[in-house]
Design a protein around this motif. Structure first.
Motif, short mmCIF file in Angstrom:
data_model
loop_
_atom_site.label_atom_id
_atom_site.label_comp_id
_atom_site.label_asym_id
_atom_site.label_seq_id
_atom_site.Cartn_x
_atom_site.Cartn_y
_atom_site.Cartn_z
N ARG A 9 0.83 -1.21 0.00
CA ARG A 9 0.00 0.00 0.00
C ARG A 9 0.86 1.25 0.00
NH1 ARG A 9 -5.39 -0.89 1.34
NH2 ARG A 9 -5.87 -3.04 1.92
N GLY A 10 1.92 1.23 0.80
CA GLY A 10 2.82 2.38 0.83
C GLY A 10 3.52 2.60 -0.49
N TYR A 11 3.88 1.49 -1.15
CA TYR A 11 4.55 1.58 -2.44
C TYR A 11 3.62 2.20 -3.48
CZ TYR A 11 6.77 0.02 -6.78
OH TYR A 11 7.34 -0.03 -8.04
N VAL A 12 2.37 1.74 -3.54
CA VAL A 12 1.41 2.29 -4.50
C VAL A 12 1.17 3.77 -4.21
CG1 VAL A 12 -0.97 2.18 -5.33
CG2 VAL A 12 0.31 0.07 -4.94
N ALA A 13 1.04 4.11 -2.93
CA ALA A 13 0.82 5.52 -2.57
C ALA A 13 2.00 6.39 -3.00
CB ALA A 13 0.60 5.65 -1.06
N ALA A 14 3.22 5.89 -2.84
CA ALA A 14 4.41 6.65 -3.25
C ALA A 14 4.45 6.83 -4.76
CB ALA A 14 5.67 5.93 -2.76
N VAL A 15 4.11 5.78 -5.51
CA VAL A 15 4.08 5.88 -6.97
C VAL A 15 3.02 6.88 -7.41
CG1 VAL A 15 3.61 4.61 -9.11
CG2 VAL A 15 5.01 3.57 -7.32
N ALA A 16 1.84 6.85 -6.75
CA ALA A 16 0.77 7.79 -7.08
C ALA A 16 1.18 9.23 -6.79
CB ALA A 16 -0.49 7.44 -6.31
N LEU A 17 1.88 9.44 -5.67
CA LEU A 17 2.35 10.78 -5.33
C LEU A 17 3.36 11.28 -6.36
CD1 LEU A 17 2.48 13.18 -3.36
CD2 LEU A 17 4.24 11.92 -2.08
N LEU A 18 4.24 10.40 -6.80
CA LEU A 18 5.22 10.78 -7.81
C LEU A 18 4.53 11.14 -9.12
CD1 LEU A 18 8.26 11.02 -8.24
CD2 LEU A 18 8.29 8.63 -8.95
N ALA A 19 3.49 10.38 -9.48
CA ALA A 19 2.74 10.69 -10.70
C ALA A 19 2.05 12.05 -10.59
CB ALA A 19 1.70 9.60 -10.97
N ALA A 20 1.51 12.35 -9.40
CA ALA A 20 0.87 13.65 -9.20
C ALA A 20 1.88 14.79 -9.33
CB ALA A 20 0.21 13.69 -7.82
N LEU A 21 3.09 14.57 -8.84
CA LEU A 21 4.12 15.61 -8.96
C LEU A 21 4.49 15.87 -10.41
CD1 LEU A 21 6.48 14.61 -5.98
CD2 LEU A 21 4.90 16.55 -6.09
N CYS A 22 4.39 14.83 -11.25
CA CYS A 22 4.73 14.99 -12.67
C CYS A 22 3.74 15.91 -13.38
CB CYS A 22 4.74 13.62 -13.36
SG CYS A 22 6.08 12.55 -12.84
N VAL A 23 2.54 16.04 -12.84
CA VAL A 23 1.51 16.85 -13.50
C VAL A 23 1.53 18.30 -13.00
CG1 VAL A 23 -0.98 16.96 -13.98
CG2 VAL A 23 0.11 14.75 -13.68
N LEU A 24 2.29 18.58 -11.95
CA LEU A 24 2.24 19.91 -11.34
C LEU A 24 2.65 21.03 -12.29
CD1 LEU A 24 3.59 19.36 -7.69
CD2 LEU A 24 1.24 19.77 -8.48
N ARG A 25 3.54 20.75 -13.24
CA ARG A 25 4.01 21.80 -14.15
C ARG A 25 3.08 22.00 -15.34
NH1 ARG A 25 9.80 21.60 -16.19
NH2 ARG A 25 9.14 23.69 -16.76
N LEU A 26 1.91 21.36 -15.31
CA LEU A 26 0.98 21.46 -16.43
C LEU A 26 0.60 22.91 -16.77
CD1 LEU A 26 -0.64 19.82 -18.48
CD2 LEU A 26 -2.49 19.70 -16.81
N PRO A 27 0.30 23.78 -15.77
CA PRO A 27 -0.08 25.16 -16.12
C PRO A 27 0.99 25.92 -16.90
CG PRO A 27 -0.67 24.67 -13.86
CD PRO A 27 0.18 23.53 -14.33
N ALA A 28 2.27 25.51 -16.73
CA ALA A 28 3.36 26.23 -17.40
C ALA A 28 3.59 25.76 -18.83
CB ALA A 28 4.66 26.05 -16.60
#
Length: 435
Positions: A9-28
């Motif tokens: 569960r922790g591993y999946v949560a960490a992967v999901a968090l990393l994926a969310a960080l990849c989208v943060l620069r979308l507005p730019a």
């Protein structure tokens, strides 16, 4: 709900968090939202159809997105598919989270590499063969991310040793992902051409043909599984003593095979061998299988024919491979005192030595209608005591290591005595003959 280890569960949560960080620069980024929406919808439809029929991923649209969109936008393409496609097994939320996080990171990685190598300009100008270099690098990055994440799941959720969790994953995945990558590149080039997105969709037609070929393979495997289930159910109906025993022997055989570092194909064959090791009991009279009390020497000789009966029954089933030898020889002993042929040492096929240990272990740890199962540690100690004479020490050591890491949950295989009612003593000679 299926039990999922906390580390998984922790591993999946960490992967999901990393994926969310990849989208943060979308507005730019300068994102063509209609392209994102169209690709996301197309990917969702393809995933729904392919997963529902074949149970496999479908990456051409995802890779086309990686070639056409900025990395943060490419990471958004898998989102609708993860939210809308059916999840068959619990925990549903965790599986949905994984389905969006893994392809999102893979698409982001592919897009980063592709754009860093100038792939965007090459796509727009359809500059061949220069367009192949960044696209090929993007496909490699996509495959690498997928296999890295898959290996992590194997290590954290399934319990595969870390040193083997990633072994061979990249090589096995590269060929199908490369084919999908070529289709994705063709989609991207046509998308940017004067013919537009409609022409790009035509690329999916040959992929549909390859999907049909895969479907035939999938149906063939389903037929194999149905054949095995039918044989096992027939044995279970005839001999209630073994109910569930065959499946557990298959599971224990898989643990041993994986611990020994066998490849996936051999592991699957060993699973078949464990499940079908007692199929020859279909040829043994039911009155002997269900007899209470000691067996006569003649009755014992009849029951000891079941490995040969089983081998004859499965002789013509080609997909079983070396499982046929395991069915025939799983009652041979290392010192040569076993049956049916009294083979000794390395003359006993390796698959049979694996199944022999798995079979004996489950027989000792399972509760029967007339005897209670032994604790796992007691059974392992007994296996270690008999290693070298009855069992191959390598197989025993492999099972001990696997069980101490993964654990084991023995189950009742016949009518268990009611609570508070002591089980009757086992009939003399019954346990060994029934195995």
């Amino acid at each position: 709900m299926e039990a999922v280890p906390a580390r998984a569960r922790g591993y999946v949560a960490a992967v999901a968090l990393l994926a969310a960080l990849c989208v943060l620069r979308l507005p730019a980024t300068h994102t063509p939202w209609w392209v994102v929406a169209l690709l996301a919808a197309l990917y969702a439809v393809c995933e729904y159809v392919v997963r529902r029929r074949f149970g496999a991923g479908f990456y051409p649209v995802l890779l086309a997105g990686a070639f056409l969109l900025p990395p943060p936008a490419a990471a958004l393409v898998p989102l609708p598919a993860a939210l809308l496609t059916f999840v068959e097994h619990p925990p549903v939320l965790l599986r949905r989270l994984w389905r969006v996080a893994q392809p999102s990171l893979a698409a982001w990685g592919a897009a980063q590499v592709h754009w860093a190598l100038g792939g965007r300009d090459a796509i727009v100008t359809a500059d061949f063969p220069r367009v192949l270099v960044p696209a090929g690098a993007g496909v490699l990055a996509f495959c690498l991310v997928l296999t890295l994440l898959d290996g992590g799941i194997l290590a954290t959720a399934v319990g595969v040793p870390a040193r083997r969790a990633w072994r061979g994953l990249f090589c096995r995945s590269l060929a199908p992902v490369a084919v999908h990558g070529l289709a994705g590149l063709m989609m991207a080039v046509l998308w940017r051409s004067p013919y537009g997105p409609v022409a790009a969709l035509l690329v999916l037609l040959p992929m549909g043909v390859s999907g049909w070929v895969f479907a035939q393979y999938h149906r063939e495997r389903a037929a194999h599984q149905a054949t095995i289930r039918a044989l096992v159910q027939a044995v279970d109906i005839k001999d209630g003593y073994t109910r569930g025993h065959s499946e557990r022997v298959g599971r224990a055989s898989v643990l041993i095979a994986r611990e020994l570092g066998m490849d996936d194909e051999r592991v699957e064959v060993l699973r078949f061998a464990g499940i079908l090791h007692d199929v020859g009991k279909l040829g043994v009279p039911t009155r002997l299988l269900r007899k209470d009390g000691p067996l006569t020497p003649e009755e014992r000789r009849i029951i000891e024919l079941h490995p040969e009966y089983g081998h004859e029954m499965v002789r013509g089933i080609s997909f079983l491979g070396e499982a046929r030898a395991a069915i025939l020889h799983h009652h041979e002993r290392l010192d040569g005192s076993g049956y049916p042929y009294g083979l000794a040492g390395d003359r006993i096929p390796e698959s049979a030595r694996v199944v022999a240990v798995a079979d004996a272990f489950d027989a000792m740890t399972s509760t029967r209608s007339y005897s209670r199962g032994r604790p796992v540690e007691v059974a392992l100690t007994e296996l270690e005591r008999c290693a070298g004479a009855q069992f191959d020490p390598r197989m025993v050591t492999a099972l001990v290591r696997a069980l101490r890491r993964c654990g084991w949950h023995p189950a009742v295989t016949a009518d268990e005595p009611a609570p508070g009612v002591p089980a009757p003593a086992p009939a003399a000679g019954r346990t060994e003959a029934r195995r």
